[in-house]
Design a protein around this motif. Structure first.
Motif, PDB file in Angstrom:
ATOM      1  N   LYS A 105      12.108  -5.347  -8.544  1.00  0.00           N
ATOM      2  CA  LYS A 105      12.012  -6.781  -8.241  1.00  0.00           C
ATOM      3  C   LYS A 105      11.182  -7.019  -6.985  1.00  0.00           C
ATOM      4  N   LEU A 106      11.303  -6.083  -6.030  1.00  0.00           N
ATOM      5  CA  LEU A 106      10.565  -6.224  -4.786  1.00  0.00           C
ATOM      6  C   LEU A 106       9.056  -6.105  -5.026  1.00  0.00           C
ATOM      7  N   ILE A 107       8.680  -5.139  -5.920  1.00  0.00           N
ATOM      8  CA  ILE A 107       7.265  -4.926  -6.201  1.00  0.00           C
ATOM      9  C   ILE A 107       6.645  -6.139  -6.880  1.00  0.00           C
ATOM     10  N   LYS A 108       7.445  -6.897  -7.619  1.00  0.00           N
ATOM     11  CA  LYS A 108       6.917  -8.067  -8.324  1.00  0.00           C
ATOM     12  C   LYS A 108       6.583  -9.237  -7.390  1.00  0.00           C
ATOM     13  N   TYR A 167       6.332   3.176  -3.637  1.00  0.00           N
ATOM     14  CA  TYR A 167       5.546   1.969  -3.350  1.00  0.00           C
ATOM     15  C   TYR A 167       4.094   2.272  -2.991  1.00  0.00           C
ATOM     16  N   GLN A 168       3.688   3.607  -2.981  1.00  0.00           N
ATOM     17  CA  GLN A 168       2.385   3.972  -2.409  1.00  0.00           C
ATOM     18  C   GLN A 168       1.225   3.258  -3.103  1.00  0.00           C
ATOM     19  N   SER A 169       1.211   3.280  -4.399  1.00  0.00           N
ATOM     20  CA  SER A 169       0.086   2.653  -5.100  1.00  0.00           C
ATOM     21  C   SER A 169       0.041   1.138  -4.825  1.00  0.00           C
ATOM     22  N   SER A 170       1.212   0.533  -4.744  1.00  0.00           N
ATOM     23  CA  SER A 170       1.270  -0.906  -4.453  1.00  0.00           C
ATOM     24  C   SER A 170       0.777  -1.188  -3.034  1.00  0.00           C
ATOM     25  N   ILE A 171       1.185  -0.298  -2.105  1.00  0.00           N
ATOM     26  CA  ILE A 171       0.782  -0.506  -0.717  1.00  0.00           C
ATOM     27  C   ILE A 171      -0.730  -0.319  -0.583  1.00  0.00           C
ATOM     28  N   GLN A 172      -1.283   0.681  -1.308  1.00  0.00           N
ATOM     29  CA  GLN A 172      -2.729   0.914  -1.255  1.00  0.00           C
ATOM     30  C   GLN A 172      -3.489  -0.330  -1.745  1.00  0.00           C
ATOM     31  N   TYR A 173      -3.006  -0.908  -2.828  1.00  0.00           N
ATOM     32  CA  TYR A 173      -3.646  -2.125  -3.357  1.00  0.00           C
ATOM     33  C   TYR A 173      -3.523  -3.276  -2.354  1.00  0.00           C
ATOM     34  N   LEU A 174      -2.362  -3.322  -1.701  1.00  0.00           N
ATOM     35  CA  LEU A 174      -2.137  -4.380  -0.701  1.00  0.00           C
ATOM     36  C   LEU A 174      -3.091  -4.211   0.467  1.00  0.00           C
ATOM     37  N   GLN A 218      -7.434 -14.500  10.099  1.00  0.00           N
ATOM     38  CA  GLN A 218      -7.712 -13.105  10.483  1.00  0.00           C
ATOM     39  C   GLN A 218      -6.581 -12.550  11.351  1.00  0.00           C
ATOM     40  N   ASP A 219      -6.141 -13.355  12.308  1.00  0.00           N
ATOM     41  CA  ASP A 219      -5.045 -12.903  13.175  1.00  0.00           C
ATOM     42  C   ASP A 219      -3.780 -12.660  12.370  1.00  0.00           C
ATOM     43  N   ALA A 220      -3.478 -13.559  11.441  1.00  0.00           N
ATOM     44  CA  ALA A 220      -2.261 -13.407  10.641  1.00  0.00           C
ATOM     45  C   ALA A 220      -2.336 -12.164   9.761  1.00  0.00           C
ATOM     46  N   VAL A 221      -3.501 -11.944   9.119  1.00  0.00           N
ATOM     47  CA  VAL A 221      -3.657 -10.767   8.246  1.00  0.00           C
ATOM     48  C   VAL A 221      -3.590  -9.481   9.074  1.00  0.00           C
ATOM     49  N   LEU A 222      -4.163  -9.514  10.278  1.00  0.00           N
ATOM     50  CA  LEU A 222      -4.093  -8.338  11.153  1.00  0.00           C
ATOM     51  C   LEU A 222      -2.641  -7.983  11.448  1.00  0.00           C
ATOM     52  N   GLU A 223      -1.812  -8.996  11.659  1.00  0.00           N
ATOM     53  CA  GLU A 223      -0.396  -8.737  11.921  1.00  0.00           C
ATOM     54  C   GLU A 223       0.278  -8.122  10.705  1.00  0.00           C
ATOM     55  N   VAL A 224      -0.119  -8.572   9.505  1.00  0.00           N
ATOM     56  CA  VAL A 224       0.450  -7.983   8.286  1.00  0.00           C
ATOM     57  C   VAL A 224       0.064  -6.507   8.179  1.00  0.00           C
ATOM     58  N   LEU A 225      -1.226  -6.209   8.408  1.00  0.00           N
ATOM     59  CA  LEU A 225      -1.693  -4.819   8.318  1.00  0.00           C
ATOM     60  C   LEU A 225      -1.054  -3.941   9.392  1.00  0.00           C
ATOM     61  N   LYS A 226      -0.898  -4.484  10.581  1.00  0.00           N
ATOM     62  CA  LYS A 226      -0.222  -3.707  11.632  1.00  0.00           C
ATOM     63  C   LYS A 226       1.197  -3.375  11.218  1.00  0.00           C
ATOM     64  N   GLU A 227       1.880  -4.400  10.580  1.00  0.00           N
ATOM     65  CA  GLU A 227       3.253  -4.152  10.138  1.00  0.00           C
ATOM     66  C   GLU A 227       3.285  -3.074   9.057  1.00  0.00           C
ATOM     67  N   GLY A 228       2.286  -3.100   8.166  1.00  0.00           N
ATOM     68  CA  GLY A 228       2.278  -2.116   7.067  1.00  0.00           C
ATOM     69  C   GLY A 228       1.641  -0.792   7.419  1.00  0.00           C
ATOM     70  N   SER A 229       1.021  -0.703   8.593  1.00  0.00           N
ATOM     71  CA  SER A 229       0.317   0.532   8.953  1.00  0.00           C
ATOM     72  C   SER A 229       1.245   1.730   9.095  1.00  0.00           C
ATOM     73  N   ALA A 230       2.462   1.479   9.441  1.00  0.00           N
ATOM     74  CA  ALA A 230       3.396   2.585   9.649  1.00  0.00           C
ATOM     75  C   ALA A 230       3.808   3.256   8.351  1.00  0.00           C
ATOM     76  N   LEU A 231       3.582   2.579   7.225  1.00  0.00           N
ATOM     77  CA  LEU A 231       4.004   3.153   5.943  1.00  0.00           C
ATOM     78  C   LEU A 231       3.086   4.315   5.518  1.00  0.00           C
ATOM     79  N   PHE A 232       1.810   4.080   5.419  1.00  0.00           N
ATOM     80  CA  PHE A 232       0.843   5.100   5.009  1.00  0.00           C
ATOM     81  C   PHE A 232      -0.388   4.967   5.900  1.00  0.00           C
ATOM     82  N   PRO A 233      -0.297   5.442   7.163  1.00  0.00           N
ATOM     83  CA  PRO A 233      -1.381   5.234   8.125  1.00  0.00           C
ATOM     84  C   PRO A 233      -2.705   5.895   7.714  1.00  0.00           C
TER      85      PRO A 233
END
Length: 855
Positions: free
Chosen positions: A740-743, A783-790, A806-821
């Protein structure tokens, strides 16, 4: 046989008589020398002769002695001067008139001149019927001739009776003279003639009424006053039957802009009521005229009218003392609730009005609804004056008065409505409520109207408390009936309905507790139906007054006390509601106004909302109810959840109310309903009423529908949906099912392409929360393939033209960077050369290098 001395004394003239004869002879000789000049052919010659005569008469001498002057005047001077009245020269005619006036004043027996003077005046002033023009063309001379007639009337007195025809013939013409001064003088002359010859004048007085009535509307106010005063005297000494002919003209003068004219009407009518010989037969016609001036705008007119009216009443009281003996000896006190600012008329005035009211009212009631505004205003002003005199005798005429008031209170003229409202107050003061309610309430039931409600409110306002109290609940119950309180949405109708409630509350005070429920019902209906903010505020103020009368601190306590019955009455027909149902509007007001009392009424409110918010019901009604529900949920702790019972209705709200309305249906109305439902869900989830477990339950039920609303055309819907998903994710954390989370994230990614920057920012914020859920979940490899697409999609938006995005998206990427740097670094390095500026990519790479990977 007479003695010689006596005989001698008889034959010898008296010395004074001898002197008088000598003066007469001398004057005759003097005049004889001048008179031939009057026959001269030349105008200057005749004028010089007249001037000489004037000097001779004005200088001291024999002409100053009336006895000596009488003979020459009658024998020599009068005939010749009368012939001069037709002289071709205007100056000669003027001098002749002056000399005739001088001669009348000087003569010892002026009445001897009347047989010759009156026909001569008639010849100069009376109009031949076909031409309708006076022989005398000069208006100043016509004035002088009328003044000469007035002088003859003053000096001749009763001796004028044989010559009345000539005098009246003159006046009938001169009263219609184009010259205003002639008309005024003619009016004065007519009055003097009436007083001088009363024994004969009454037989011919009617002939002057027509000309006087034509003069009474003259453009000069002084002429109008003179005509009114002359009419008064002509009828007083003439034929009283002429009163009927002048009444309508006098009534018109009551509208005159000049106060002196209205004052003259009051003075003349008052004089007739006091002195007219057959005044008793005209009381019912004259009383309304005089009483109409009692409320005049000018104090002097009011004072004169009031004084005359009191004199009339006292005189009638004296004349009918035997008939009024019991009432005079045992005078009842004024009614206990007599209007405080009114002076009670004397008994004679009250009796006069009461005895003539049945003759006055029909015409008056007809005039109150006349098409002429001035007539309606004057007639309406007279009605309360009559009712103030009639007191409890009004009961006998109540039906016709109330029927008239129902019509007149709908008048567009505020002056008419004000006077009629005052009349209704007096009915309330003097008539038993049991009587007037038996007439008013059925009339309202048969045809509810704003004017009828105003009449009811006014009668209530004038009614004493102790008299009204037994009927309070019956009135309130009738007003609360749907056929009255829901009869119209017109603001004037609702305003007058509010006046009824205000009158009941102000008169009955604490007694209103017996009818509070019905009165609240009426007030709620007014607030529900009106579109006027000021009227709604007045209704709320009246609700506060009702709470005070009930003995509670505020209207919130009133709602708490009567919430059950109010909701029962309002929701009894909820299965038939539409957007325009008055009951729905009442329900809305109750929900909006009752505050904490709502929390105690959930067993009644929630089933009603569930039934009315089904997709099969009226869409407009559902929109209104969703708006109400949103407002309640935003202040849930102070309203619908004041008792902490709302969570127990969670399943009903989510499954039975929100879920069906979040389903997609075609059409703008359906889209608006989805927006309203989403707003309700947002208010519900952000209200701090639900626990985390309850929010999870809501998410399990509604997340699929919420995800679909991210595609709505409405920007507001998309924005609120992003916020709701964010709330769901924050509450659930890692407990959400991975599938459900992936959807969720693909739908949020789509919103980064939204036309609205607000939606894009909200989507970015929600993606941050989504990544936090993934970070805290077990089995990140899933979640790796989903995160890669994200990562790839977010890196595209990192080069957005909008720096805020740009600032908002940068914050999203920073948050997700710890998953698969490592993966993020590769993806970033692959696109950094494609960006317009490498600044954001470099910041991201620096962040990844600085933060260790999540284990």
């Amino acid at each position: 046989m007479a003695t010689p001395g006596v005989a001698k004394a008889t034959e010898a003239p008296h010395p004074a008589e001898g002197a008088e004869a000598a003066e007469t002879a001398e004057l005759s000789r003097a005049l004889s020398r001048l008179l031939p000049g009057l026959e001269a052919d030349s105008k200057p010659g005749r004028r010089r002769a007249l001037e000489a005569l004037r000097r001779a008469l004005e200088e001291p001498g024999p002409a100053a002695d009336p006895a000596a002057f009488q003979g020459p005047w009658a024998r020599l001077l009068l005939p010749r001067l009368l012939r001069c009245l037709s002289d071709p020269a205007e100056g000669c005619r003027a001098l002749a008139v002056h000399l005739l006036s001088l001669g009348l004043r000087r003569a010892a027996r002026p009445h001897d001149a009347l047989p010759r003077l009156l026909p001569a005046l008639a010849a100069r002033l009376a109009c031949p019927e076909p031409t309708r023009r006076q022989p005398e063309v000069c208006e100043e001379l016509r004035l002088a001739l009328v003044q000469l007639l007035s002088l003859a009337v003053d000096l001749g007195g009763a001796a004028l009776a044989p010559h009345l025809d000539d005098a009246l013939r003159v006046l009938r013409c001169s009263l219609l003279d184009p010259f205003a001064a002639v008309r005024r003088e003619s009016c004065s002359c007519a009055a003097a003639l009436a007083q001088a010859t009363p024994d004969h004048f009454h037989m011919q007085s009617e002939s002057l009424i027509g000309p006087l009535m034509q003069t009474i509307s003259h453009q000069h106010w002084k002429v109008r006053v003179a005509a009114i005063e002359a009419t008064g005297t002509v009828i007083q000494f003439g034929n009283g039957k002429s009163v009927d002919d002048v009444l309508s003209h006098f009534a018109q003068r009551l509208f005159d802009d000049v106060p002196q004219v209205r004052r003259a009407v009051a003075s003349v009518v008052g004089g007739w009521l006091l002195h007219l010989r057959d005044r008793y037969s005209f009381f019912h016609k004259l009383i309304p005229l005089l009483l109409s001036t009692i409320d005049d705008e000018m104090p002097e007119v009011r004072q004169l009218s009031a004084s005359l009216w009191e004199d009339v009443g006292l005189q009638w009281q004296r004349e009918n003392e035997e008939d009024l003996k019991d009432k005079l000896d045992f005078t009842p006190p004024p009614p206990p609730h007599y209007p405080p600012h009114e002076h009670r008329p004397v008994l004679g005035c009250r009796e006069l009005v009461f005895r003539n009211l049945s003759k006055i009212l029909p015409a008056l009631c007809h005039d109150i609804t006349d098409w002429v505004v001035g007539t309606r205003v004057k007639s309406a002003q007279l009605l309360p004056v009559l009712l103030l005199h009639a007191e409890d005798h009004t009961t006998q005429h109540l039906e016709i008065v109330l029927r008239t008031l129902f019509l007149a209170c709908a008048d567009e003229e505020t002056a008419v409505v004000h006077s009629c409202s005052r009349s209704a107050e007096l009915i309330g003061t003097f008539v038993n409520p049991e009587v007037f309610l038996k007439l008013i309430l059925p009339m309202l039931k048969k045809g509810p109207s704003a004017s009828g409600l105003l009449v009811l409110a006014s009668t209530i306002r004038g009614c004493p408390r102790e008299a009204l109290q037994p009927h309070l609940k019956a009135i309130a119950t009738e007003l609360a009936q749907a056929h009255i309180c829901q009869a119209s949405e017109n603001d004037l109708y609702l305003e007058h309905l509010l006046l009824c409630v205000q009158a009941l509350v102000s008169v009955c005070c604490k007694d209103c507790s017996t009818a509070s429920l019905q009165l609240m019902d009426v007030l709620l209906t007014i607030m529900a139906l009106t579109g006027s903010t000021s009227l709604r505020d007045k209704a709320q103020e009246t609700m506060d007054l009702l709470a005070t009368a009930e003995g509670v601190s505020s209207c919130q306590d009133l709602y708490r006390k009567y919430m059950g019955p109010l909701l029962e009455r309002a929701t009894a027909s909820h299965l038939d509601w539409t957007a325009h149902s008055p009951e729905l509007l009442q329900f809305s007001v109750i929900i909006a106004q009752s505050g904490p009392a709502l929390g105690e009424a959930l067993p009644h409110i929630m089933p009603t909302l569930r039934a009315c918010l089904q997709p099969s019901r009226d869409p407009q009604m559902r929109l209104k109810l969703f708006s109400i529900l949103s407002t309640m949920l935003l202040r849930a702790a102070d309203t619908i959840d004041s008792q902490g019972q709302l969570p127990s209705y969670l399943e009903m709200v989510t499954k039975d109310i929100l879920a069906p309305n979040l389903q997609w249906h075609a059409g703008r109305t359906a889209a608006a309903i989805r927006t309203a439902a989403v707003s309700c869900l947002w208010a519900f989830t952000s209200s701090e009423v639900l626990s985390a477990k309850q929010i999870r339950d809501v998410q399990e039920t509604l997340m699929p529908q919420v995800l679909t609303t991210l595609e709505e055309d409405s920007q507001m819907t998309r924005l609120i949906s992003c916020r709701i998903i964010n709330t769901f994710l924050k509450t659930l954390g890692s407990m959400i099912d991975p599938d459900k989370l992936i959807k969720i994230y693909p739908e949020l990614l789509k919103r980064l392409d939204d036309v609205s920057n607000d939606v894009r920012m909200a989507a970015a914020s929600t993606l941050v929360t989504w990544l936090q859920c993934v970070k805290n979940a077990d089995g990140k490899a899933y979640y790796q393939s989903s995160i890669q697409y994200l990562y790839r999609e977010l890196l595209v938006h990192l080069d957005d033209p909008e720096s805020a995005i740009q600032d908002a998206v940068l914050e999203v990427l920073k948050e997700g960077s710890a998953l698969f740097p490592d993966l993020l670094v590769r993806e970033t390095e692959a696109v950094i050369h494609k960006h317009r500026s490498a600044t954001y990519c470099e910041q991201l790479l620096q962040h990844v290098q600085a933060v260790p990977a999540t284990q």
